[in-house]
Design a protein around this motif. Structure first.
Motif, PDB file in Angstrom:
ATOM      1  N   TYR B  45     -78.479  16.992   5.755  1.00 36.34           N
ATOM      2  CA  TYR B  45     -78.327  17.034   4.294  1.00 36.34           C
ATOM      3  C   TYR B  45     -79.324  17.998   3.665  1.00 36.34           C
ATOM      4  O   TYR B  45     -79.032  18.659   2.674  1.00 36.34           O
ATOM      5  N   MET B  46     -80.489  18.129   4.297  1.00 37.40           N
ATOM      6  CA  MET B  46     -81.474  19.087   3.787  1.00 37.40           C
ATOM      7  C   MET B  46     -80.954  20.512   3.955  1.00 37.40           C
ATOM      8  O   MET B  46     -81.123  21.362   3.076  1.00 37.40           O
ATOM      9  N   ILE B  47     -80.318  20.761   5.095  1.00 38.38           N
ATOM     10  CA  ILE B  47     -79.762  22.101   5.327  1.00 38.38           C
ATOM     11  C   ILE B  47     -78.683  22.389   4.287  1.00 38.38           C
ATOM     12  O   ILE B  47     -78.590  23.487   3.747  1.00 38.38           O
ATOM     13  N   ARG B  48     -77.919  21.345   3.970  1.00 43.26           N
ATOM     14  CA  ARG B  48     -76.876  21.531   2.951  1.00 43.26           C
ATOM     15  C   ARG B  48     -77.500  21.902   1.600  1.00 43.26           C
ATOM     16  O   ARG B  48     -76.977  22.737   0.867  1.00 43.26           O
ATOM     17  N   TRP B  49     -78.629  21.271   1.291  1.00 44.21           N
ATOM     18  CA  TRP B  49     -79.310  21.631   0.042  1.00 44.21           C
ATOM     19  C   TRP B  49     -79.770  23.079   0.080  1.00 44.21           C
ATOM     20  O   TRP B  49     -79.656  23.803  -0.898  1.00 44.21           O
ATOM     21  N   ALA B 282     -85.131  20.792  -5.723  1.00 42.93           N
ATOM     22  CA  ALA B 282     -85.649  19.724  -6.579  1.00 42.93           C
ATOM     23  C   ALA B 282     -84.513  19.002  -7.292  1.00 42.93           C
ATOM     24  O   ALA B 282     -84.515  17.774  -7.415  1.00 42.93           O
ATOM     25  N   MET B 283     -83.514  19.781  -7.745  1.00 39.25           N
ATOM     26  CA  MET B 283     -82.370  19.184  -8.447  1.00 39.25           C
ATOM     27  C   MET B 283     -81.621  18.207  -7.550  1.00 39.25           C
ATOM     28  O   MET B 283     -81.275  17.106  -7.948  1.00 39.25           O
ATOM     29  N   GLU B 284     -81.377  18.649  -6.309  1.00 42.27           N
ATOM     30  CA  GLU B 284     -80.636  17.801  -5.376  1.00 42.27           C
ATOM     31  C   GLU B 284     -81.428  16.527  -5.068  1.00 42.27           C
ATOM     32  O   GLU B 284     -80.872  15.431  -4.991  1.00 42.27           O
ATOM     33  N   LEU B 285     -82.734  16.724  -4.919  1.00 44.67           N
ATOM     34  CA  LEU B 285     -83.601  15.584  -4.633  1.00 44.67           C
ATOM     35  C   LEU B 285     -83.529  14.591  -5.775  1.00 44.67           C
ATOM     36  O   LEU B 285     -83.376  13.376  -5.573  1.00 44.67           O
ATOM     37  N   LEU B 286     -83.606  15.129  -6.978  1.00 39.73           N
ATOM     38  CA  LEU B 286     -83.577  14.306  -8.177  1.00 39.73           C
ATOM     39  C   LEU B 286     -82.254  13.566  -8.285  1.00 39.73           C
ATOM     40  O   LEU B 286     -82.201  12.376  -8.585  1.00 39.73           O
ATOM     41  N   ARG B 287     -81.173  14.321  -7.997  1.00 31.52           N
ATOM     42  CA  ARG B 287     -79.850  13.731  -8.142  1.00 31.52           C
ATOM     43  C   ARG B 287     -79.667  12.591  -7.140  1.00 31.52           C
ATOM     44  O   ARG B 287     -79.114  11.560  -7.471  1.00 31.52           O
ATOM     45  N   SER B 288     -80.188  12.800  -5.928  1.00 32.40           N
ATOM     46  CA  SER B 288     -79.966  11.755  -4.930  1.00 32.40           C
ATOM     47  C   SER B 288     -80.904  10.570  -5.152  1.00 32.40           C
ATOM     48  O   SER B 288     -80.556   9.443  -4.831  1.00 32.40           O
ATOM     49  N   SER B 289     -82.083  10.818  -5.737  1.00 28.00           N
ATOM     50  CA  SER B 289     -82.982   9.681  -5.913  1.00 28.00           C
ATOM     51  C   SER B 289     -82.729   8.956  -7.225  1.00 28.00           C
ATOM     52  O   SER B 289     -83.069   7.785  -7.361  1.00 28.00           O
ATOM     53  N   LEU B 290     -82.131   9.639  -8.207  1.00 32.03           N
ATOM     54  CA  LEU B 290     -81.850   8.973  -9.482  1.00 32.03           C
ATOM     55  C   LEU B 290     -80.347   8.859  -9.677  1.00 32.03           C
ATOM     56  O   LEU B 290     -79.827   9.200 -10.726  1.00 32.03           O
ATOM     57  N   SER B 291     -79.657   8.357  -8.644  1.00 32.73           N
ATOM     58  CA  SER B 291     -78.198   8.373  -8.730  1.00 32.73           C
ATOM     59  C   SER B 291     -77.681   7.394  -9.782  1.00 32.73           C
ATOM     60  O   SER B 291     -76.535   7.482 -10.198  1.00 32.73           O
ATOM     61  N   ASP B 292     -78.546   6.469 -10.238  1.00 33.50           N
ATOM     62  CA  ASP B 292     -78.082   5.574 -11.294  1.00 33.50           C
ATOM     63  C   ASP B 292     -78.199   6.218 -12.677  1.00 33.50           C
ATOM     64  O   ASP B 292     -77.771   5.643 -13.664  1.00 33.50           O
ATOM     65  N   LEU B 293     -78.810   7.388 -12.743  1.00 32.99           N
ATOM     66  CA  LEU B 293     -78.894   8.099 -14.021  1.00 32.99           C
ATOM     67  C   LEU B 293     -78.125   9.405 -13.901  1.00 32.99           C
ATOM     68  O   LEU B 293     -78.714  10.460 -13.691  1.00 32.99           O
ATOM     69  N   PRO B 294     -76.786   9.375 -14.034  1.00 32.46           N
ATOM     70  CA  PRO B 294     -76.029  10.603 -13.800  1.00 32.46           C
ATOM     71  C   PRO B 294     -76.381  11.664 -14.837  1.00 32.46           C
ATOM     72  O   PRO B 294     -76.579  11.348 -16.002  1.00 32.46           O
ATOM     73  N   GLY B 295     -76.501  12.885 -14.391  1.00 37.61           N
ATOM     74  CA  GLY B 295     -76.701  13.984 -15.331  1.00 37.61           C
ATOM     75  C   GLY B 295     -78.140  14.241 -15.699  1.00 37.61           C
ATOM     76  O   GLY B 295     -78.438  15.191 -16.410  1.00 37.61           O
ATOM     77  N   ILE B 296     -79.043  13.388 -15.198  1.00 36.97           N
ATOM     78  CA  ILE B 296     -80.452  13.586 -15.570  1.00 36.97           C
ATOM     79  C   ILE B 296     -80.943  14.937 -15.053  1.00 36.97           C
ATOM     80  O   ILE B 296     -81.730  15.623 -15.712  1.00 36.97           O
ATOM     81  N   ASN B 297     -80.418  15.347 -13.888  1.00 39.80           N
ATOM     82  CA  ASN B 297     -80.859  16.639 -13.354  1.00 39.80           C
ATOM     83  C   ASN B 297     -80.416  17.786 -14.254  1.00 39.80           C
ATOM     84  O   ASN B 297     -81.141  18.746 -14.449  1.00 39.80           O
ATOM     85  N   LEU B 298     -79.222  17.640 -14.843  1.00 35.14           N
ATOM     86  CA  LEU B 298     -78.745  18.700 -15.730  1.00 35.14           C
ATOM     87  C   LEU B 298     -79.551  18.739 -17.020  1.00 35.14           C
ATOM     88  O   LEU B 298     -79.794  19.810 -17.581  1.00 35.14           O
ATOM     89  N   ILE B 299     -79.979  17.563 -17.474  1.00 36.97           N
ATOM     90  CA  ILE B 299     -80.815  17.541 -18.676  1.00 36.97           C
ATOM     91  C   ILE B 299     -82.098  18.318 -18.407  1.00 36.97           C
ATOM     92  O   ILE B 299     -82.544  19.132 -19.217  1.00 36.97           O
TER      93      ILE B 299
END
Ligand SMILES: Nc1ncnc2c1ncn2[C@@H]1O[C@H](COP(=O)(O)OP(=O)(O)O)[C@@H](O)[C@H]1O
Ligand SMILES: [Mg+2]
Lengths: 342, 345, 231
Positions: B45-49, B282-299
């Motif tokens: 998954y890291m390689i995918r990022w 960082a975005m991918e990390l954020l998205r996967s760790s804060l999956s209960d807050l959708p869109g936070i990475n885009l904010i």
């Protein structure tokens, strides 16, 4: 009508703007005969609101040189506000009917939308653009364009995060019988919304031409330093401009809630539309935005009627691209263009 | 990878400089090569990022080639990527040619549309040109949705992969190669006389015209190149993910590339690469760790973009340039002091 | 105004410039091209924030005060670029100049006054400022600057690009204004004429004041004669 004015009219009719307006009217009439007058009703209701949106974008561009790609999000703020005012009130009314309250509920919602939109505009200006003005005027046009993209991303996703990715709408505003124009029945909501758009446009025109605030805004648009030299507080004028533009967008959002339920990306289509209009009629052309609004609305209603859902962005887009090729500054292009070209 | 060392024309770094690389840039590339081999980055998954990062990085380089130098933001950029992706996928599906060949076909089709757009938008300036490319993008996306006999519309178009097997590693090296190829070709272009002409047109079209630069030619060339690489990257995208939806053509995708390009720094080419990897990661990390807050990475994306534009419009590239320019600044401030002293006499 | 340093960004233009103007004076600031005269006026008016130093007006420090506020306090700046509202008529421009006045009658009075100074403007009240000739624009800019009842008027190169008799007209108008008790700081390159009209003058070179004194003395000064009067 004397000779010179009729000659002027004929000349205008021969210009690109005149031809387009005439064609639009002809197409509108032809389509109403073919598919029934409801096409025309929808065109008028949405066209007025698109014109309002475009006026806001035009105003921001003309006064502040900001090309606002987040304008649709103020539409979204408007529809969201209107929903959260109207929905609870309508729920309450279900249990305790009250004629007066049910009469003013939509009015409250729409007015609230405009006010909240205006406040959001002021906040945007104070927190972001006032800072940029203070710090750096270089590459202003492009920087602002990118900033508004940032605002768009933030607002869409905050909506998603806080209010969820659902449709939040109301079915209608007033539970009263439709109004009859001949044998065409049009719901009161549509009539009122069309009225709101027209009233707002006339009011805006009056404001810009005859009030001291309007004169100040025009002065700042024409020469910012000149405005400061005669004692106009430009920061205040900028905030007011933002409030007006965003207030209009939110007013459109609130008024059209019954047709466009609020959801995170509800503003995208209105944004497209207002930019089509602006490109079509030329930047900073506030008066052109009104016919432009109806033209775009007609384009879309017609393509949707004849070709089906989903085509309404494709066909007008190609048409506008074609128009741009032949009239690179819009169909109502004026000689004043230096500011817009950077 | 950077153009910081343009002045040293001797020795190893001089040779590197000729191909638009600096020792620092080379070191960066070496790290990128080795990264997926060392833990924890060697997990799939890291390689995918990393691949996502490389895709955006390559796209940002090609995007900056028009936006940074010519000053024309191609707001329909994602549509050009998508056009390449769909062309490549459709050709390889229908005829059964290897994706390695069809991605070039996709790139050529994108470049073809780039030529058209370049020619047609010639008379347009500033926002008009931006909106024109944007409308092309919207129209293409609409077409892509509606022509479902060809693209399968929102259902998604399946495409073959480049490689057999499940490992993402070969894909990573492929996109890295595409990224470096994009950077080198466009970088050499910028280094040549063309680059000068691009800058001249971008800064002042009238002045460039009066001093003999022919904008038609250069604008079309620039657009074509930029779109060619967009199509190439798009081709990779499709064959890597295995499925294409019209969402790829959405303005939102353009914005993603644009944000990275501008955080990286306009008119630097390499800034986008430097910004893309850490940022996407960082975005991918954020998205996967804060999956209960959708869109936070885009904010956070948006906040970053605004902050950069208000407080540091030059982006990452400006930061590096300032580091090297500090020396120069200190000499010039000495000169100012000298003047003060002189004035005092 | 004391020890003023100013400039644009990293560029420093003014080096410890000190100018003192008393009420009712007609002071001239002359110097060659690029000396920093316009920069001085821009800084005093508040369009350009000073890098260091102190600007006092009416006993108040106005260093970082916005131009609009200075205007409210009676400081009027007429710039080299004129900064007219080109999309408005002559009358609208003048009205904008008076927009700080609450009293409508006062505005009428001022209008009469500037029309007396520049009768040509009265003939063209309905014309758009963008379509005026160079001289008329200049008159309009000066007239607009006078509409707000200023105490101190800063004028930047009113003679630039004007025919000699129009220049004369403008200078005479300034003189009339000064007689009415308005303080004037005039920036000019036309040294002879300026020194004839003003009571006191400063000479600015390369961002520094090199000479100052009553105009009648300066006109006989060797340095001035040599460089500016060519004798
Ligand atoms: N907006 C500006 N940005 C940068 N430098 C400027 C600007 N305006 C003037 N300058 C520089 O400041 C110096 C003084 O200019 P100015 O005050 O206009 O001179 P003057 O009015 O005496 O002819 C000149 O060297 C000029 O190049
Ligand atoms: Mg000057």
């Amino acid at each position: 009508m004397n000779d010179s004015s009729s000659a002027k009219v004929i000349e205008w009719l021969k210009s690109a703007g005149g031809i387009t307006v005439t064609c639009t009217i002809l197409v509108a009439i032809a389509v109403s005969f073919h598919k029934g007058p409801y096409v025309l009703v929808n065109t008028l209701v949405t066209g007025g609101m698109w014109a309002l949106m475009a006026i806001g974008v035009s105003l921001l561009f003309g006064v502040m040189n900001i090309s606002n790609f987040a304008h649709g999000e103020y539409f979204m703020i408007g529809s969201l506000t209107a929903y959260y005012i109207m929905n609870p009130l309508k729920q309450y009314l279900l249990e305790t009917p009250n004629d007066f309250l049910s009469f003013i509920t939509p009015i409250l919602g729409i007015a609230g939308a405009a006010i909240v939109g205006a406040i959001a505009g002021i906040v945007t200006d104070k927190t972001i653009f006032a800072q940029l003005r203070k710090r750096n005027r270089e590459g202003w046009l492009l920087n602002c364009f990118l900033i508004t993209i940032g605002i768009q991303i933030i607002l869409i996703n905050v909506h998603m995060l806080v209010f969820g990715n659902t449709f939040k709408g109301v079915v209608n505003y007033w539970d009263v019988p439709s109004v009859a124009f001949g044998d065409v029945y049009v719901s009161v909501d549509r009539v009122v919304v069309f009225g709101i758009a027209m009233a707002a446009i006339v009011l805006f025109w009056y404001l810009m031409m005859y009030t001291s605030l309007g004169k100040k805004i025009r002065a700042v648009a024409q020469d910012e330093n000149g405005a400061r030299m005669v004692g106009i507080q430009v920061n205040g004028v900028y905030s007011t401009t933002f409030a007006l533009a965003c207030g209009f967008a939110a007013l459109a959002g609130g008024s059209l809630l019954f047709m466009f339920p609020s959801y995170p990306t509800v503003g995208v289509a209105p944004l497209y539309n207002s930019w089509f209009i602006i490109i079509l009629v030329g930047f900073g052309n506030v008066a052109g935005a009104v016919p432009g609004g109806f033209m775009i609305a007609l384009f879309q209603v017609v393509t949707r009627t004849y070709m089906g859902e989903g085509w309404e962005n494709v066909i007008p887009m190609f048409l506008i691209a074609m128009i741009l090729i032949f009239k690179p500054y819009g169909i109502f292009a004026t000689k004043v263009r230096s500011v817009w070209e950077q | 990878m950077t153009q910081l060392t343009q002045d040293n024309s001797t020795g190893f770094s001089g040779i590197l400089g000729k191909i638009c690389l600096s020792p620092m840039g080379l070191a960066g590339l070496a790290i990128l090569f080795l990264l997926p081999l060392v833990p924890p980055f060697n997990q799939d998954y890291m390689i995918r990022w990393l691949i996502s990062g490389a895709i955006v990085a390559a796209a940002a380089v090609a995007f900056d080639f028009s936006a940074g130098y010519l000053g024309i933001v191609n707001f329909g950029y994602a549509a050009f990527i998508g056009l390449g992706a769909y062309t490549s996928a459709i050709i390889s599906n229908k005829i059964g040619i290897s994706p390695f060949i069809t991605i070039f076909a996709g790139a050529l089709v994108s470049a073809g549309l780039g030529v058209l757009t370049g020619i047609v938008s010639l008379r347009l300036r500033g926002m008009f040109a931006i909106c024109f490319t944007w409308f092309i993008g919207i129209a293409l996306m609409g077409l892509c949705l509606k022509l479902d006999w060809l693209t399968r519309g929102p259902l998604g178009l399946q495409c073959d992969g480049f490689f057999e097997g499940n490992s993402s590693l070969p894909y990573y090296y492929l996109i890295l190669a595409i990224m470096i190829f994009t950077y080198l070709v466009l970088g050499l272009m910028i280094r040549s006389d063309y680059g000068l002409a691009f800058r001249a047109i971008g800064q002042n079209m009238e002045a460039a015209m009066t001093s003999g630069v022919h904008p038609t030619k250069y604008r079309v060339i620039n657009f074509t190149m930029s779109c060619f690489f967009a199509g190439l990257i798009g081709g990779f995208y499709g064959h890597y993910y295995g499925i294409l939806t019209p969402e790829l053509l959405h303005t939102q995708k353009t914005v993603e590339v644009l944000v990275i390009a501008y955080i990286g720094g306009r008119s630097s080419l390499w800034g986008g690469i430097v910004a893309a990897f850490p940022f996407i990661f960082a975005m991918e990390l954020l998205r996967s760790s804060l999956s209960d807050l959708p869109g936070i990475n885009l904010i956070i994306y948006g906040v970053f973009l605004i902050a950069i534009m208000v407080y540091y419009p030059g982006g990452v590239a400006q930061f590096f340039k300032n580091l090297t320019a500090r020396k120069q600044r200190s000499t010039s401030s000495t000169a100012q002091k000298a003047k003060t002293a002189e004035a005092g006499v | 105004m004391k020890n003023l340093n100013a400039g644009y960004g990293f560029l420093k233009v003014l080096w410890d410039v000190s100018i003192q103007i008393d009420r009712g004076e007609f002071v001239a600031l002359v110097g060659p091209n690029g000396a920093g005269k316009s920069t001085t006026l821009k800084t005093i008016s508040g369009l350009l924030p000073p890098q260091s130093g102190k600007i006092t007006f009416d006993g108040q420090v106005i260093n970082n005060q916005d131009c609009a506020l200075n205007c409210r306090n009676g400081l009027s700046y007429i710039s080299e670029e004129l900064n007219l509202f080109t999309g408005m008529t002559v009358l609208e421009n003048l009205e904008m100049g008076a927009q700080l006045l609450d009293d409508k009658n006062k505005m009428e009075e001022n209008l009469q006054f500037v029309f007396e100074l520049f009768p040509r403007l009265e003939e063209r009240v309905g014309q758009y400022a963008g379509t005026l000739s160079g001289g008329e624009r200049k008159m309009l800019a000066i007239a607009r600057g006078l509409m707000s009842n200023p105490i101190l008027v800063l004028v930047d190169e009113p003679s630039l690009g004007l025919a000699p008799q129009v220049t004369e007209e403008v200078f005479n108008a300034l003189k009339v204004l000064n007689k009415k008790g308005v303080t004037i700081l005039l920036v000019e390159q036309n040294v002879t004429k300026t020194l004839k009209f003003s009571s006191r003058a400063y000479i600015l070179e390369k961002g520094e004041v090199v000479l100052e004194g009553p105009s009648s003395e300066l006109i006989t000064n060797d340095h001035v004669k040599q460089i500016y009067l060519g004798t």
